[in-house]
Scaffold this motif. Sequence first.
Motif, PDB file in Angstrom:
ATOM      1  N   VAL A  68     -17.339   3.510   0.525  1.00  0.00           N
ATOM      2  CA  VAL A  68     -16.686   4.755   0.145  1.00  0.00           C
ATOM      3  C   VAL A  68     -16.063   5.421   1.365  1.00  0.00           C
ATOM      4  O   VAL A  68     -16.616   5.369   2.461  1.00  0.00           O
ATOM      5  CB  VAL A  68     -17.711   5.724  -0.504  1.00  0.00           C
ATOM      6  CG1 VAL A  68     -17.057   7.048  -0.886  1.00  0.00           C
ATOM      7  CG2 VAL A  68     -18.359   5.083  -1.726  1.00  0.00           C
ATOM      8  N   GLN A  69     -14.894   6.042   1.157  1.00  0.00           N
ATOM      9  CA  GLN A  69     -14.333   6.910   2.174  1.00  0.00           C
ATOM     10  C   GLN A  69     -14.020   8.263   1.554  1.00  0.00           C
ATOM     11  O   GLN A  69     -13.739   8.365   0.353  1.00  0.00           O
ATOM     12  CB  GLN A  69     -13.085   6.310   2.817  1.00  0.00           C
ATOM     13  CG  GLN A  69     -11.897   6.160   1.892  1.00  0.00           C
ATOM     14  CD  GLN A  69     -10.649   5.642   2.616  1.00  0.00           C
ATOM     15  OE1 GLN A  69     -10.713   5.105   3.710  1.00  0.00           O
ATOM     16  NE2 GLN A  69      -9.503   5.826   1.979  1.00  0.00           N
ATOM     17  N   ILE A 125      -9.569  -1.422   1.617  1.00  0.00           N
ATOM     18  CA  ILE A 125      -8.455  -0.518   1.867  1.00  0.00           C
ATOM     19  C   ILE A 125      -8.516  -0.085   3.329  1.00  0.00           C
ATOM     20  O   ILE A 125      -9.600   0.171   3.860  1.00  0.00           O
ATOM     21  CB  ILE A 125      -8.504   0.708   0.915  1.00  0.00           C
ATOM     22  CG1 ILE A 125      -7.139   1.391   0.827  1.00  0.00           C
ATOM     23  CG2 ILE A 125      -9.581   1.681   1.286  1.00  0.00           C
ATOM     24  CD1 ILE A 125      -6.167   0.689  -0.082  1.00  0.00           C
ATOM     25  N   SER A 126      -7.370  -0.047   3.986  1.00  0.00           N
ATOM     26  CA  SER A 126      -7.290   0.357   5.395  1.00  0.00           C
ATOM     27  C   SER A 126      -6.585   1.699   5.489  1.00  0.00           C
ATOM     28  O   SER A 126      -5.490   1.883   4.941  1.00  0.00           O
ATOM     29  CB  SER A 126      -6.550  -0.695   6.218  1.00  0.00           C
ATOM     30  OG  SER A 126      -7.301  -1.900   6.271  1.00  0.00           O
ATOM     31  N   HIS A 127      -7.204   2.623   6.193  1.00  0.00           N
ATOM     32  CA  HIS A 127      -6.736   4.000   6.310  1.00  0.00           C
ATOM     33  C   HIS A 127      -6.251   4.281   7.728  1.00  0.00           C
ATOM     34  O   HIS A 127      -6.834   3.812   8.702  1.00  0.00           O
ATOM     35  CB  HIS A 127      -7.898   4.948   5.967  1.00  0.00           C
ATOM     36  CG  HIS A 127      -7.670   6.382   6.340  1.00  0.00           C
ATOM     37  ND1 HIS A 127      -7.275   7.321   5.428  1.00  0.00           N
ATOM     38  CD2 HIS A 127      -7.798   7.034   7.526  1.00  0.00           C
ATOM     39  CE1 HIS A 127      -7.161   8.499   6.033  1.00  0.00           C
ATOM     40  NE2 HIS A 127      -7.470   8.343   7.306  1.00  0.00           N
ATOM     41  N   LYS A 128      -5.195   5.089   7.830  1.00  0.00           N
ATOM     42  CA  LYS A 128      -4.714   5.579   9.117  1.00  0.00           C
ATOM     43  C   LYS A 128      -4.091   6.941   8.888  1.00  0.00           C
ATOM     44  O   LYS A 128      -3.330   7.130   7.937  1.00  0.00           O
ATOM     45  CB  LYS A 128      -3.687   4.618   9.715  1.00  0.00           C
ATOM     46  CG  LYS A 128      -3.244   4.967  11.131  1.00  0.00           C
ATOM     47  CD  LYS A 128      -2.336   3.890  11.698  1.00  0.00           C
ATOM     48  CE  LYS A 128      -1.955   4.193  13.141  1.00  0.00           C
ATOM     49  NZ  LYS A 128      -1.089   3.108  13.717  1.00  0.00           N
ATOM     50  N   GLY A 169       0.805  -1.216   0.000  1.00  0.00           N
ATOM     51  CA  GLY A 169       0.000   0.000   0.000  1.00  0.00           C
ATOM     52  C   GLY A 169       0.829   1.252   0.000  1.00  0.00           C
ATOM     53  O   GLY A 169       2.042   1.225  -0.201  1.00  0.00           O
ATOM     54  N   PHE A 170       0.147   2.364   0.223  1.00  0.00           N
ATOM     55  CA  PHE A 170       0.757   3.683   0.183  1.00  0.00           C
ATOM     56  C   PHE A 170       1.244   4.058   1.583  1.00  0.00           C
ATOM     57  O   PHE A 170       0.427   4.215   2.490  1.00  0.00           O
ATOM     58  CB  PHE A 170      -0.258   4.728  -0.291  1.00  0.00           C
ATOM     59  CG  PHE A 170      -0.870   4.441  -1.641  1.00  0.00           C
ATOM     60  CD1 PHE A 170      -0.280   4.919  -2.801  1.00  0.00           C
ATOM     61  CD2 PHE A 170      -2.044   3.698  -1.749  1.00  0.00           C
ATOM     62  CE1 PHE A 170      -0.856   4.675  -4.051  1.00  0.00           C
ATOM     63  CE2 PHE A 170      -2.621   3.444  -2.985  1.00  0.00           C
ATOM     64  CZ  PHE A 170      -2.023   3.924  -4.136  1.00  0.00           C
ATOM     65  N   ASN A 210      -3.514  -2.137   1.559  1.00  0.00           N
ATOM     66  CA  ASN A 210      -4.308  -3.337   1.323  1.00  0.00           C
ATOM     67  C   ASN A 210      -3.778  -4.408   2.265  1.00  0.00           C
ATOM     68  O   ASN A 210      -2.793  -5.071   1.974  1.00  0.00           O
ATOM     69  CB  ASN A 210      -4.187  -3.789  -0.141  1.00  0.00           C
ATOM     70  CG  ASN A 210      -4.860  -5.131  -0.373  1.00  0.00           C
ATOM     71  OD1 ASN A 210      -5.641  -5.599   0.448  1.00  0.00           O
ATOM     72  ND2 ASN A 210      -4.551  -5.759  -1.495  1.00  0.00           N
ATOM     73  N   LEU A 211      -4.423  -4.566   3.400  1.00  0.00           N
ATOM     74  CA  LEU A 211      -4.000  -5.540   4.402  1.00  0.00           C
ATOM     75  C   LEU A 211      -4.658  -6.897   4.195  1.00  0.00           C
ATOM     76  O   LEU A 211      -4.528  -7.786   5.038  1.00  0.00           O
ATOM     77  CB  LEU A 211      -4.326  -5.013   5.807  1.00  0.00           C
ATOM     78  CG  LEU A 211      -3.640  -3.688   6.178  1.00  0.00           C
ATOM     79  CD1 LEU A 211      -4.080  -3.247   7.568  1.00  0.00           C
ATOM     80  CD2 LEU A 211      -2.127  -3.803   6.090  1.00  0.00           C
TER      81      LEU A 211
END
Length: 233
Positions: free
Chosen positions: A90-91, A73-76, A53-54, A105-106
């Motif tokens: 959606v985020q 998708i996992s966001h932090k 991921g990014f 992408n975990l």
Amino acid sequence: MIERRPFASLGGADHGWLDAKHHFSFAGYHDAKRMGWGALRVWNDDTIAPQTGFPPHPHADMEIITYVREGAISHKDNLGNEGRTGAGDVQVMSAGSGITHAEYNLENETTRIFQIWIIPDENGGAPSWGARPFPKGDRSGRFVVLASGFKEDTEALPLRTNARVLGATLKAGESVAYALDSGRYAYLVPATGKVDINGVKLDARDGAAIRNEATLHISAIEDAELVLVDTAP
């Protein structure tokens, strides 16, 4: 006016862990004729390998919408927000005066997303992030507003721009209509399936840049999942 932009014509780069296609100029891809469409600045079609991921990176003064097509998708971020957004959901991140975030992408499967950037009406302001589910069944045969800068769209994720992001699912043979106000810009991409829009045929992942069409008549040639952005000039 509807300009079809075939998927094969898009710019992009394959980074191994990330296969990115760009509907508009982005990063190392530059096309003076594709710098944006109205306030829509970026539409990336990203395929992200499992467990990649990014890494953390900053943004400012941009409305960033992530539509998850497959996987999750996992966001932090540095505000303490964390979340996992799955397929069909959606985020929205309003970068405002500045935010640093990571997206990974975990999962043990490939993740595919559309990442859409829209220029905000005003710069600055406190950054924010939010996500919510949008069951595909609720979008069957009709457009549902996923994110919006209009107060009347109370069920949508909020945007700080005069725009809407909408989604619809159509079975083969079904149709849906969308009224486009005078002067507005629209951009439509079928995440899956084939459609006809006012006589212009689109394959999966093609783009359609639209202006000066009072009503969009969209018919599904095969089962289709649609994402539409309606913005100010």
